[in-house]
Design an enzyme around this catalytic site. Structure first.
Site, short mmCIF file in Angstrom:
data_model
loop_
_atom_site.label_atom_id
_atom_site.label_comp_id
_atom_site.label_asym_id
_atom_site.label_seq_id
_atom_site.Cartn_x
_atom_site.Cartn_y
_atom_site.Cartn_z
N LYS A 364 0.82 -1.21 0.00
CA LYS A 364 0.00 0.00 0.00
C LYS A 364 0.86 1.27 0.00
CE LYS A 364 -3.89 -2.12 2.46
NZ LYS A 364 -4.74 -2.07 3.69
N ASP A 394 6.86 -1.55 10.47
CA ASP A 394 5.94 -2.15 11.43
C ASP A 394 5.22 -3.36 10.86
OD1 ASP A 394 5.48 -1.66 14.13
OD2 ASP A 394 3.45 -0.95 13.76
N ASP A 778 -1.20 12.30 16.97
CA ASP A 778 -0.45 13.55 16.82
C ASP A 778 -1.08 14.68 17.62
OD1 ASP A 778 -2.68 13.48 15.27
OD2 ASP A 778 -1.71 14.03 13.39
#
EC number: 2.4.1.12
Length: 930
Positions: A364, A394, A778
């Site tokens: 992706k 990851d 964030d």
């Protein structure tokens, strides 16, 4: 010898602090505290030398160039505003008001300046750029910034480099070939400013000029003429000296200047904007008063729904509008940064930066895109020994690992090419796809030949990456096998050990011209069933720990895998704020705006989000700083560790300063009581300890005193995790790594800190690092730092610092908006909701408004949908939500609409946002809400 012995004897007064000018003790205040002439760096200077410098010198600290503030009992000088300080001195130091004493001080200053940096002075601390040995400090002085290591292990040596068979470090894997890897303490050298000839000559000549002024009352000039002090030239100017080199004077003066400045919006643009906002608020209040006091009886349910929606829209507008009340711009001075920290011919004093790139699924997130991001990092305009790139995989994909290996090989050719010809951008895909005249401003005769060769090399590199992608489409039944024949440890993406591979290391990675390359490290954290891994936030925290163990850069830059460095000087732009002696210590991060490639001309999906990045964040920068938007952000590592910022002593402010950043001044006599009070106060937004406590504890204790650290090793490990090497790195305010062990043990420690259970029973994700609990980690992370009192900076260089990829269709864009909305709702219903969290901290009122608006804006979709449906219901039922209105009432309605249009027009005027971008943003706000 007698003079040296006397200096040592007098230096024992004042808590062991010796004046770096004359060698006497610095003295103490009436409260018994050591006299600190400079509140910023604490450079040891005694009271007489301080008074001389304020009256007849540069009025600035010799080390950090910060202008001296007037202490209690000091006489006011020309051009300095008087205050209400008591004339009685609060310092236990002998008076020095006569001419003989003044002459003696001048002689001592001249002698010190001529011998600065020497090794013959007794009783003066010696500051080295490397490791600090205890034997160098027999007199008991400790250099500022040095903190004893918690562990007794010695960490030094090498880190494995990339081997041809690409071995990696894992609990059961081989280590392979080693490459030398030095561990350097990057703390600033306080003696650096005085080691060169410029500083010595300037101070010597300035003192000579001061002596001549006392005798003749005139200021000699370089060209042989002289002027009187009354001719408009202030006392103590740097050119008030004899035979003074003007080029050295200008250079010395330039290094004292701030590295950045605020540029206010012109009053002709911002004042009409504020007036219209106030006018709109008045008209809106009158409108809501009319709507509430004039119900429609025959359509009461519809009227009530409409009034509720209108009240919600009004509150939402207030929360969005008023944080934009103080917008500012900023300018940076890269030339001053170079003069102060990166002079040609001298070792660079710029701080080390660890750069994080996160990726999960290479199918992706194409490996070629990630490779371009990594290449732009390796080619950044920054000292190579101060840059380390960490790539977090990851998904534990062998495709990402192999693509990174290919990238490290291509970087050996790409990096010297871009630095030789100074090309921009330094991501090859975007450089070669530019539709511009690439020969513009290029004069090197070999440029065309080298460019063609490099383009051919890049096309071959792309073919190799595409081959890896094609091979990865079908997974073998037995799993992936590495080149040495061993199974890939990440074949099971949900159950695999932690992996670390150093592809390019210090002295282990050289380009084709023999120059060093920045470090490049592959990291894949351990994953096991039954553990909560916290997605991107958990991966970022793993990178924080790994980088702290291996390089421990003072600052960290995080980028998404599709955001490349578009401006090679982006790191230097950030350092103009973070390394500024006055501003940097209170800055938690520097946020850059997001810019995108591949957006269609009309930006039909509002991908640029210009209103948010060019208006909202500039408004927040005038209060306490912009919110963290997930990428393109340079962090202060100290702020991520949960420390409080240093408390600045400021004058008492009024209501406006409490809204947008002011703090009340605390008296010295209340310093101890304030600390006791803050310890009793329990608030999750305030950390357990702060930097000032640690610094005071270290500086006020000897080497053998185990209580020199504020907290014991056990309590630190309970907070940061069971890793002595990592805990030791957290106490190093200026970065750098502790005295280390062997490379094998160092990598084993790095593997340990990315294990699944490392964060158990620690404060990771709750008070330290990226905060868990929301997919928009964030916003939550930035909010926690602002609640502690840190401020952030918004940096908008002329050439965009970073560029990324934006969604190319409506479905992807709406999925992105939906994910952001979901994260905001998670924060709204969590303990970190800005409606009730952090009121005991230092979050500014208007900054809280912005965070509240960020969390509740998804709920606006409900009243927006109702308000859009109401007109259709009214037409079908014949019942209307508005009563018959008079001519006067209609005027107020028209005024409301006019004020809405005027606000938008004036907002575009001061921000520079085009009407097409503003209108597209308004359109997509409605589309996204529905």
């Amino acid at each position: 010898m007698e003079g040296d012995a006397e200096a040592v004897k007098s230096g024992r007064r004042g808590g062991g602090q010796v004046c770096q000018i004359c060698g006497d003790g610095v003295g103490t205040t009436a409260e018994g505290d050591v006299f600190a002439a400079c509140y910023v760096c604490g450079f040891p200077v005694c009271r007489p030398c301080y008074e001389y410098e304020r009256k007849d010198g540069t009025q600035a600290c010799p080390q950090c160039k910060t202008k001296y503030k007037r202490h209690k009992g000091s006489p006011a000088i020309r051009g300095e505003e008087g205050d209400d300080t008591d004339d009685a001195s609060d310092f236990n130091y002998p008076a020095s008001g006569n001419d003989d004493q003044k002459q003696k001080i001048a002689d001592r200053m001249r002698s010190w300046r001529m011998n600065a940096g020497g090794s013959g002075d007794v009783g003066r601390p010696k500051y080295d750029s490397g490791e600090i040995g205890l034997s160098k400090y027999d007199s008991g002085e400790i250099p500022r910034g040095y903190i004893p290591s918690v562990t007794n292990s010695q960490i030094s040596g090498e880190i494995p480099g990339a081997s041809p068979d690409h071995h990696m470090m894992s609990p059961t894997g081989n280590i392979g070939k080693r490459a030398p890897f030095p561990y350097v303490n990057h703390s600033p050298n306080p003696s650096r400013e005085f080691s060169g000839s410029i500083g010595n000559v300037a101070w010597k000549e300035r003192v000579d000029g001061w002596k001549m002024k006392q005798d003749k009352g005139t200021i000699p000039m370089t060209n042989g003429t002289s002027i009187a002090p009354s001719e408009g030239r202030g006392v103590g100017d740097i050119d008030a000296s004899t035979d003074y080199n003007m080029e050295d004077a200008l250079l010395n003066d330039e290094t004292r200047q701030p590295l950045s400045r605020k540029v206010p919006i012109p009053s002709s643009r911002i004042n009409p904007y504020r007036m219209v906002i106030v006018l709109r608020l008045v008209v809106l209040s009158i409108f809501l008063h009319y709507r509430i006091t004039n119900p429609v009886r025959n359509a009461y349910p519809l009227w009530l729904l409409s009034v509720i929606c209108e009240i919600w829209f009004a509150l939402s507008w207030i929360l969005d509008q008023f944080p934009k009340w103080f917008p500012i711009n900023r300018e940076t001075y890269l030339d001053r940064l170079a003069l102060r920290y990166d002079r040609e011919g001298e070792p660079s004093q710029l701080a080390a930066v660890d750069i994080f790139v996160s990726t999960v699924d290479p199918l992706k997130e194409p490996p070629l895109v990630t490779a371009n991001t990594v290449l732009s990092i390796l080619a950044v305009d920054y000292p190579v020994d101060k840059v380390s790139c960490y790539v977090s995989d990851d998904g534990a994909a062998m495709l990402t690992f192999d693509a990174l290996a290919e990238t490290s090989e291509f970087a050996r050719k790409w990096v010297p090419f871009v630095k030789k010809y100074n090309i921009e951008p330094r991501a090859p895909e975007w450089y070669f796809s530019q539709k511009i005249d690439y020969l513009k401003d290029k004069v090197h005769p070999s440029f065309v030949k080298d460019r063609r060769a490099m383009k051919r090399e890049y096309e071959e590199f792309k073919v190799r990456i595409n081959g890896l992608v094609a091979k990865a489409q079908k997974v073998p039944e037995e799993g992936w096998i590495m080149q040495d024949g061993t199974p890939w440890p990440g074949n099971n993406t949900r159950d695999h050990p932690g992996m670390i591979q150093v592809f390019l290391g210090h002295s282990g990675g050289l380009d084709t011209e023999g120059n060093e390359l920045p470090r490049l490290v592959y990291v894949s954290r351990e994953k096991r069933p039954g553990f909560q891994h916290h997605k991107k936030a958990g991966a970022m925290n793993a990178l924080v720990r790994v980088s702290a163990v291996l390089t421990n850069g003072q600052y960290m830059l995080n980028l998404d895998c599709d955001h490349y460095i578009n401006n090679s000087k982006a790191l230097r732009e950030a350092m103009c704020f973070l390394m500024d002696p006055n501003l940097g210590r209170s800055v938690c991060y520097v946020q850059f705006p997001q810019r995108f490639d591949g957006i269609d001309r009309n930006d039909r999906y509002a991908n640029r989000n210009t209103v948010f990045f060019d208006i909202n964040l500039r408004g927040l920068d005038g209060i306490q700083g912009p919110v963290y938007v997930g990428t393109g952000c340079v962090f202060n590592r100290t702020a991520l560790y949960g420390y409080e910022p240093p408390i600045k002593q400021k004058k008492k402010g009024g209501f406006l300063s409490s809204l947008c950043g002011g703090r009340k001044k605390a008296s010295k006599s209340k310093k101890g009581s304030d600390k006791k009070k803050s310890q009793k106060h329990v608030d999750s937004s305030v950390p357990v300890f702060n930097l000032e406590d640690i610094e005071e504890g270290v500086e006020g204790a000897g080497f053998d005193d185990e209580k020199s650290l504020l907290m014991s090793q056990m309590s630190l490990e309970k907070r940061f995790g069971q890793s002595a090497a990592f805990v030791a790195s957290t106490l190093m305010e200026y970065g750098g790594v502790p005295q280390s062990a062997t490379p094998e043990s160092l990598l084993k420690e790095a593997i340990h800190v990315i294990s699944c259970g490392y964060e158990d029973k620690t404060e990771w994700g709750t008070e330290i690092g990226w905060i868990y609990g929301s997919v928009t980690e964030d916003i939550l992370t930035g909010f926690k730092m602002h609640a502690r009192g840190w401020r952030s900076i918004y940096c908008m260089p002329k050439r965009p610092a970073f560029k990324g990829s934006a969604p190319i269709n409506l479905s992807d864009r709406l999925n992105q908006v939906l994910r952001w909305a979901l994260g905001s709702v998670e924060i709204l219903f969590s303990r970190h909701c800005p409606l009730w969290y952090g009121y005991g901290g230092r979050l500014k009122f208007l900054e809280r408004f912005a965070y509240i608006n960020t969390t509740i804006y998804p709920l606006t979709s409900i009243p927006l949908l109702i308000y859009c449906v109401l007109p259709a219901i009214c037409l079908l039922t014949g019942k209307f939500i508005m009563p018959s209105i008079s001519n006067m009432t209609s005027i107020w309605f028209i005024s409301l609409f006019l004020s809405i249009f005027a606000t938008g027009i004036l907002e575009m005027r001061w921000s520079g946002v085009g009407i097409d971008e503003w209108w597209r943003n308004e359109q997509f706000w409605v589309i996204g809400g529905l």
